[in-house]
Motif scaffolding. Sequence first.
Motif, PDB file in Angstrom:
ATOM      1  N   ARG C  51      18.782  78.232  41.410  1.00  0.00           N
ATOM      2  CA  ARG C  51      19.207  76.908  41.869  1.00  0.00           C
ATOM      3  C   ARG C  51      20.596  77.041  42.459  1.00  0.00           C
ATOM      4  NH1 ARG C  51      20.312  71.619  37.890  1.00  0.00           N
ATOM      5  NH2 ARG C  51      20.578  70.077  39.558  1.00  0.00           N
ATOM      6  N   LEU C  52      20.829  76.400  43.572  1.00  0.00           N
ATOM      7  CA  LEU C  52      22.201  76.359  44.065  1.00  0.00           C
ATOM      8  C   LEU C  52      22.459  75.080  44.834  1.00  0.00           C
ATOM      9  CD1 LEU C  52      22.167  76.951  47.351  1.00  0.00           C
ATOM     10  CD2 LEU C  52      22.267  79.306  46.694  1.00  0.00           C
ATOM     11  N   PHE C  53      23.734  74.877  45.145  1.00  0.00           N
ATOM     12  CA  PHE C  53      24.171  73.687  45.854  1.00  0.00           C
ATOM     13  C   PHE C  53      24.770  74.102  47.186  1.00  0.00           C
ATOM     14  CE2 PHE C  53      23.296  70.941  42.399  1.00  0.00           C
ATOM     15  CZ  PHE C  53      23.540  71.673  41.257  1.00  0.00           C
ATOM     16  N   MET C  54      24.424  73.346  48.211  1.00  0.00           N
ATOM     17  CA  MET C  54      24.823  73.727  49.563  1.00  0.00           C
ATOM     18  C   MET C  54      25.443  72.544  50.287  1.00  0.00           C
ATOM     19  SD  MET C  54      21.975  75.659  51.780  1.00  0.00           S
ATOM     20  CE  MET C  54      22.568  76.576  53.170  1.00  0.00           C
ATOM     21  N   PRO C  55      26.724  72.625  50.617  1.00  0.00           N
ATOM     22  CA  PRO C  55      27.309  71.563  51.445  1.00  0.00           C
ATOM     23  C   PRO C  55      26.724  71.659  52.853  1.00  0.00           C
ATOM     24  CG  PRO C  55      29.007  72.866  50.333  1.00  0.00           C
ATOM     25  CD  PRO C  55      27.724  73.609  50.208  1.00  0.00           C
ATOM     26  N   VAL C  56      26.273  70.528  53.375  1.00  0.00           N
ATOM     27  CA  VAL C  56      25.695  70.529  54.717  1.00  0.00           C
ATOM     28  C   VAL C  56      26.314  69.399  55.524  1.00  0.00           C
ATOM     29  CG1 VAL C  56      23.515  71.545  53.953  1.00  0.00           C
ATOM     30  CG2 VAL C  56      23.757  69.053  54.026  1.00  0.00           C
ATOM     31  N   GLY C  57      26.014  69.443  56.801  1.00  0.00           N
ATOM     32  CA  GLY C  57      26.558  68.450  57.716  1.00  0.00           C
ATOM     33  C   GLY C  57      26.595  69.089  59.088  1.00  0.00           C
ATOM     34  N   CYS C  58      27.255  68.475  60.014  1.00  0.00           N
ATOM     35  CA  CYS C  58      27.325  69.026  61.362  1.00  0.00           C
ATOM     36  C   CYS C  58      27.947  70.427  61.309  1.00  0.00           C
ATOM     37  CB  CYS C  58      28.152  68.127  62.266  1.00  0.00           C
ATOM     38  SG  CYS C  58      28.370  68.808  63.924  1.00  0.00           S
ATOM     39  N   GLN C  59      27.303  71.355  61.970  1.00  0.00           N
ATOM     40  CA  GLN C  59      27.770  72.732  61.936  1.00  0.00           C
ATOM     41  C   GLN C  59      28.709  73.047  63.100  1.00  0.00           C
ATOM     42  OE1 GLN C  59      25.682  75.312  59.545  1.00  0.00           O
ATOM     43  NE2 GLN C  59      26.034  73.356  58.554  1.00  0.00           N
ATOM     44  N   ARG C 126      38.032  47.931  57.313  1.00  0.00           N
ATOM     45  CA  ARG C 126      37.839  49.171  58.037  1.00  0.00           C
ATOM     46  C   ARG C 126      36.603  49.146  58.934  1.00  0.00           C
ATOM     47  NH1 ARG C 126      38.135  54.107  54.049  1.00  0.00           N
ATOM     48  NH2 ARG C 126      38.776  55.252  55.908  1.00  0.00           N
ATOM     49  N   PHE C 127      35.895  48.024  58.931  1.00  0.00           N
ATOM     50  CA  PHE C 127      34.643  47.989  59.684  1.00  0.00           C
ATOM     51  C   PHE C 127      34.900  48.245  61.172  1.00  0.00           C
ATOM     52  CE2 PHE C 127      30.355  47.044  60.553  1.00  0.00           C
ATOM     53  CZ  PHE C 127      30.306  46.280  61.709  1.00  0.00           C
ATOM     54  N   ASP C 128      34.095  49.092  61.757  1.00  0.00           N
ATOM     55  CA  ASP C 128      34.233  49.423  63.174  1.00  0.00           C
ATOM     56  C   ASP C 128      32.917  49.143  63.876  1.00  0.00           C
ATOM     57  OD1 ASP C 128      35.315  52.428  64.989  1.00  0.00           O
ATOM     58  OD2 ASP C 128      34.841  50.381  65.643  1.00  0.00           O
ATOM     59  N   GLU C 129      32.899  48.115  64.695  1.00  0.00           N
ATOM     60  CA  GLU C 129      31.684  47.687  65.374  1.00  0.00           C
ATOM     61  C   GLU C 129      31.183  48.766  66.347  1.00  0.00           C
ATOM     62  OE1 GLU C 129      31.029  46.582  68.634  1.00  0.00           O
ATOM     63  OE2 GLU C 129      29.053  45.791  68.095  1.00  0.00           O
ATOM     64  N   LYS C 130      32.091  49.596  66.818  1.00  0.00           N
ATOM     65  CA  LYS C 130      31.714  50.640  67.777  1.00  0.00           C
ATOM     66  C   LYS C 130      30.669  51.588  67.231  1.00  0.00           C
ATOM     67  CE  LYS C 130      36.227  51.228  69.979  1.00  0.00           C
ATOM     68  NZ  LYS C 130      36.213  51.549  71.405  1.00  0.00           N
ATOM     69  N   ARG C 131      30.632  51.666  65.883  1.00  0.00           N
ATOM     70  CA  ARG C 131      29.739  52.653  65.283  1.00  0.00           C
ATOM     71  C   ARG C 131      28.339  52.119  65.042  1.00  0.00           C
ATOM     72  NH1 ARG C 131      32.288  55.498  60.374  1.00  0.00           N
ATOM     73  NH2 ARG C 131      34.283  56.182  61.206  1.00  0.00           N
ATOM     74  N   ILE C 132      28.088  50.887  65.433  1.00  0.00           N
ATOM     75  CA  ILE C 132      26.755  50.322  65.216  1.00  0.00           C
ATOM     76  C   ILE C 132      25.869  50.695  66.396  1.00  0.00           C
ATOM     77  CG2 ILE C 132      25.429  48.173  64.917  1.00  0.00           C
ATOM     78  CD1 ILE C 132      27.219  48.872  62.552  1.00  0.00           C
ATOM     79  N   GLY C 133      24.671  51.127  66.107  1.00  0.00           N
ATOM     80  CA  GLY C 133      23.697  51.413  67.157  1.00  0.00           C
ATOM     81  C   GLY C 133      23.910  52.713  67.909  1.00  0.00           C
ATOM     82  N   VAL C 134      24.825  53.526  67.447  1.00  0.00           N
ATOM     83  CA  VAL C 134      25.081  54.792  68.141  1.00  0.00           C
ATOM     84  C   VAL C 134      24.995  55.949  67.153  1.00  0.00           C
ATOM     85  CG1 VAL C 134      26.542  53.720  69.874  1.00  0.00           C
ATOM     86  CG2 VAL C 134      27.580  54.627  67.785  1.00  0.00           C
ATOM     87  N   ALA C 135      24.966  57.165  67.704  1.00  0.00           N
ATOM     88  CA  ALA C 135      24.904  58.333  66.833  1.00  0.00           C
ATOM     89  C   ALA C 135      26.263  58.559  66.185  1.00  0.00           C
ATOM     90  CB  ALA C 135      24.503  59.558  67.647  1.00  0.00           C
ATOM     91  N   GLN C 136      26.239  59.085  64.980  1.00  0.00           N
ATOM     92  CA  GLN C 136      27.482  59.432  64.306  1.00  0.00           C
ATOM     93  C   GLN C 136      27.263  60.661  63.440  1.00  0.00           C
ATOM     94  OE1 GLN C 136      28.368  56.959  60.734  1.00  0.00           O
ATOM     95  NE2 GLN C 136      27.299  55.316  61.823  1.00  0.00           N
ATOM     96  N   LYS C 137      28.334  61.403  63.194  1.00  0.00           N
ATOM     97  CA  LYS C 137      28.229  62.624  62.396  1.00  0.00           C
ATOM     98  C   LYS C 137      29.619  63.103  62.027  1.00  0.00           C
ATOM     99  CE  LYS C 137      28.740  65.787  66.178  1.00  0.00           C
ATOM    100  NZ  LYS C 137      29.937  66.390  65.593  1.00  0.00           N
TER     101      LYS C 137
END
Lengths: 292, 917, 223
Positions: C51-59, C126-137
Amino acid sequence: MNRFYTVLQTCWDWRAAANFMFGGTGSALMLMIAIASYPETPPLLLGLTALAFIGLGLFMVWLEIGRPWRFIHTYFHPQTSWMTREASAAILLFPIAFVGIVFKIPAMITLAGLLGLLFLYCQARILLASKGIPAWREPTILPLIISTGLVEGTALLLLSLLILDSIQGWALYLLLALLAVRIQSWNKYRKQLTAGKASKQTLSVLSSIHTSTIWLGNVLPLILVAISLMVPSLTVMLVCIASILAVLSGWYMKFTIITRAAQYQGYSLGKLKRGRPTIKPPVRRKPDRFVF
Amino acid sequence: MNAKTAKKPADITKVSTYCYQCVNGPDLLTVEVIDGVATKVEPNFDLKGEHPADGKVCVKPFGLIQKLYNPHRIKRPMKRTNPKKGRNEDPGWVDISWDEALDIVAEKMNAARAKGVQDENGNPRLALTLGGAATPFKYMGSFPALMFAWGPIDQSLGAGGTVKCYHSEHMFGELWHRAFTVLPDTPRCEYIISFGNNIDASGGVTGVRRHADARSRGMKRIQFEPHLSVTGASATEWVPIKAKTDSAVLFSMLHILFYETPIDKLDVPFLKDRTASPYLVGPNGFYLRDPESKKPLLWDNNTNKAVAHDTTGTDPAILGSFTVDNAIEVGADEETWSHQNIEADTGLEKAKQLVADRTPEWAAEISDVPAETIRRITNEYLAHAHIGETEEIDGRVIPFRPVCTVLGKSVNNGWGGYECVWAHTMMQVLMGALEVSGSMLGSTTHLAGDTDWDRSLTVDIGEDGFMSHTFTPTSKEGWNDAPINRHAQDCITPMAGKNMGAQLFGSTTLAWLRLQERAAESWPKPNPPDIWFVYKANPAISFSETDKMGDAMAKFPFIAAFAYTFDETNHYADVLMPEATDLESDQLLRLGGTHYFENHWESEGWALRQAVVPPQHEAKDFSWIANELARRTGLLEAYNSVINGAGCGIPLQGEGYDFSLDVTKEHDQEEIWDAVCKAASFDLTAGKETLGLEWFREHGYKTRPYSRLNWYLYPLIEDKGLRFELPYQERYFRMGKELANRLHETGVHWWDRQLAEYEPLPKWMDLNKLWDELIEKNHNVKAADYPFWLLTGRSMQYAWGANVGIQMMKEVSDNVFGHDGIIINAGKAAELGISDGDEIEVTSPVASTRGIARLRQGVRPDVIIMIAQFGQWKMPFAKDLKRPNLNKLVPMNQDYIDGSGSSIDGTKIYITRVGAA
Amino acid sequence: MTRYVMIADLNRCVGCQTCTAACKHTNDTAPGVMWRKVIDVEWGEYPDVERLFMPVGCQHCADPPCMHVCPSTATGQREDGIVTIDYDLCIGCSYCVVACPYQARYKVDKPHFAYGDTPMESEEIRFDEKRIGVAQKCTFCSDRIDAGVEKGLTPGIDPDATPGCVNACIADALSFGDIEDENSNVSELLAENSWFQMHEELGTETGFYYLYDQEPPEETESE
């Protein structure tokens, strides 16, 4: 091959699938119409039907994007994006086909047919470039998507010709040939997606539609069309049934691939390396060039 | 709604504070505040290089922003309007003012005092229950001072204490080496054998960092555990031991060291001089003593005579049997026997005999661990012990023994706890790996003294060559025959001692059982407390047989709950009072030194927790609440005097300083903490600096160096010529005999099973067989029908305090397998026709719970695991999770309580599939 | 030149999700969106289980498939290798989401908050409307890097110039730095340890390296 969390993608749902379903059918229908009406132009309704299918697909996918009123941005990346190219083919196809159909200009119809083929090709390339989904990036999806598009377009053409009472024999033979190609494409596609290349879940979903796709969706229509060639009196009925089955099975297959057999690559552990890595520079240090 | 396009620049500050949600803290952090709104948490990077984890905090404090602004918070005091209390009764809460709430509470307190602070049974009328291993005390401002000023308070109505802690380790660990909890000297350790110790989930920030660094350096860890836990994941080797068989493997490891290892491979000098190994044991089980001096005797190889243990220039025999001319034995109640020409074994010889038959082959049968694995691991352990090596620290040379054995919570508690703590400590003792560099250390003390920040202050010379240690008296004159608190810790669990916090270490299970009339039949049923204060505790979810807990609480006449949101316990309360939570209140707390698990620093000092924003809604700082109640109950002066004492962490006056408060006046939290800050800083800097609250608000903390040498008790033991009280537990044995006498004299025979555990050396017990017998006896069922063990596992994300209602905790913890259901072995599930996601019902002899099956390979087929504590039915957000609760299924029964008062949160169960995913 | 990469030491990671939470704080992501997360991985068959743990996300791939498929050029790449998203260009078609082999991208269609449709104060500010409906990572916290570099700080060394997850990791499992500097922290770590990149066979040339000392398991799969 080790893979973890091969979850199903959920961002391209039935609306995105509709683009591949109806857009693929409509664009191939446009091509078939161009072929069938050469050197003249097709009936108004028939021509508009092809555009309607393509338009329906694009409209469905437009409903899905997060910022629909920015759709013009879709055209910004012809260098590498097959989605830009698909949209470009569409933006050319519509006016050209419309003018050709309404004003009865054969050269426009031919051009529209070619653009239809291009549109279909772009759709297949869109999937191929989706590196995150093994079932889409599989190279044999290209002939599969194209062949099913062509089958559906031809089948719809036949249906239309039946309605217009002007059936053309070559189209029956074409459908037979395309069905055979589609069978072969599907089998090759599934064979290539063996364990190791796609997750168990993907393979299981594709398996689950195999029988109906092959037998109901391809073999049966093939037989029906073949019989109709030998028994002309049954042509209308048999070709009708065969065409509907051929179209529906193509749609079902695409719907399944997009929405149910679309498990991600998953995460995996890699083979160990030692020593300093050889570093490739970020590609965008060089300008964005056209790549096909 | 868009700060990013706001015209004026935002006012951004970073406020320093700490988190003490769990015992592994405090860990410092900073909170960013934008235009008066707390927005994000970050480490406190100022502590890089000083904090053992470079100023970082774990995942839990990241949930504090949501905790602060949670819309489900109780906003103002409330009182019940429906007098009927019950699980299905709506309390009929109505909002009231603070004045009304405090008047109601004070009226109850005054009425209780008028009747006398103790009732006709001698039990305190006022009870206080905190959760979180008493960390909530450090969130209560000056409120504890008010409690102290009140008089006797019953803290035995626990929320899980003695079941969810390291109880046997607390009791024996403190006695043997001032180890309320034990830990490896991780930065230097090479080899750890763990029986279920899940440090990577439970050891906090410092635990995780130290072990990650050690792994990086090549330290090996062998994890014996029925399931592959978070810690097992990073261990060198996972050994899937059968549940509750740890003692068998430990005993067989001792067998290997005694019988398959040449004696010169053990740390003979350590055994001779620093342990009670050479002490001679008489025929009645007590030490042979000099008839004059009464000092225990040892056999001197130099003179071939039995001499007093502290005779200089001896070469003590550690193994063997010797004939002693003339000696006495002193048993219970001063019963004395005289002996002439008596043959006696050494204590170590007795220990060796204890494990004569406990071969690895025998252990293999019981534990499912192959004999060759046990041998290999024991020999690796031996090889890493580096016997004979030393290290110099701050000019002092101490032994270097980089090996350690550690136990998990469910190994440490309940039946078998004594065997396991003794055996693993003996593993250390034979290697001389106790309280020396690289080895097993103790962290802090609570029983041996009240200086829990510096255990070295508790090492005093006692009798028989050992440290002095205070048990609750068991002599005829000293024994208390009328229990004060409802769990009777001062009567029946003498190991807990007599200090301020001693009652926290009695059997809280017994308190609830007595209230439910299910135990201690010869004693009268205790009355519920007249007033029960509950804070940061939810025993209706967290204790055992929880269905019955609620019924018991429903009978309490008055419950005053400090309430964050509605929950399953305050459902039965009469008044709810919203206290200012973690980021809304002030408290100064000791930092560093050595504390609990792996919080070992090379500096020590104080840290401030401060309100980063004003309290939300009408929440009030505890110090304000305490002042208000003190005034209303006429306790102001007494309360202030306690504050001036050490009521807020340090006396406000001492040598060379006086920051004490005028006892006749009320002082708000600013004044109180300003005084404490000044006293603390004066003390810390030996008078050179006096730093008030404002300074601490700005800087966050103040420290001074703390020598690493203080991490090890060995130098003190050596300097004072003391021995570790091992292997033979003569004092404990005598205490048990006296306790038995006292109890039998007063007609108490219902504690006999527990009394039988007071043996000088723990005999091995087949715990699985015992559990089968107990469930058959107590629940009229067939043991064979309950073939699985239901155990729990630690969740770092949820452990300690209300995090189950925090949305972000759920989001991130769902990445860690099993939180959402019940972990079951995939092969066993297939056998039972259960697929992943199916709903299953888990039934113990007392209750059932349902959850979804989560199939996994890393768990024994005869074990299922429920992580953390769920099953909420009232707490907002949590109640919609629909996850199972293990606690509901754990029988609360006297037979499961061991001699020290503890039991485990685990039970035998069977599984039924309910439905498809 | 400079090329930023992140390293996750799988021998250190204990799956605590502190980095997951820290990223959410640093970048104010919506409920359900975890630019950085740690997955819990198991393989083998009882009793031989790992068993192991792996941090993931955009590479932050050198050759990012997401960038090539993006029709609007919203997804771009900086000279230092950080793969970016211009929220104003993005049409939210999710093509990049399916093109990414690392499941790194998210799209939030409608504003939603921790406890329902009403934001808490901390969410509202902190809400940012720009981030609605678009890709984020994951952005490798490029805003922090840039602000820090401007002040003369070193990314990966100075906390104010370092991604939030790296700063927060309690096991010291995450590292960040310039791989084109052969003396940097990340270069030294890679030189001294065995490592792998995820999905190397896809040719993405990730900017994320995993330190590990065991060869990968053969045939194993989990959903």
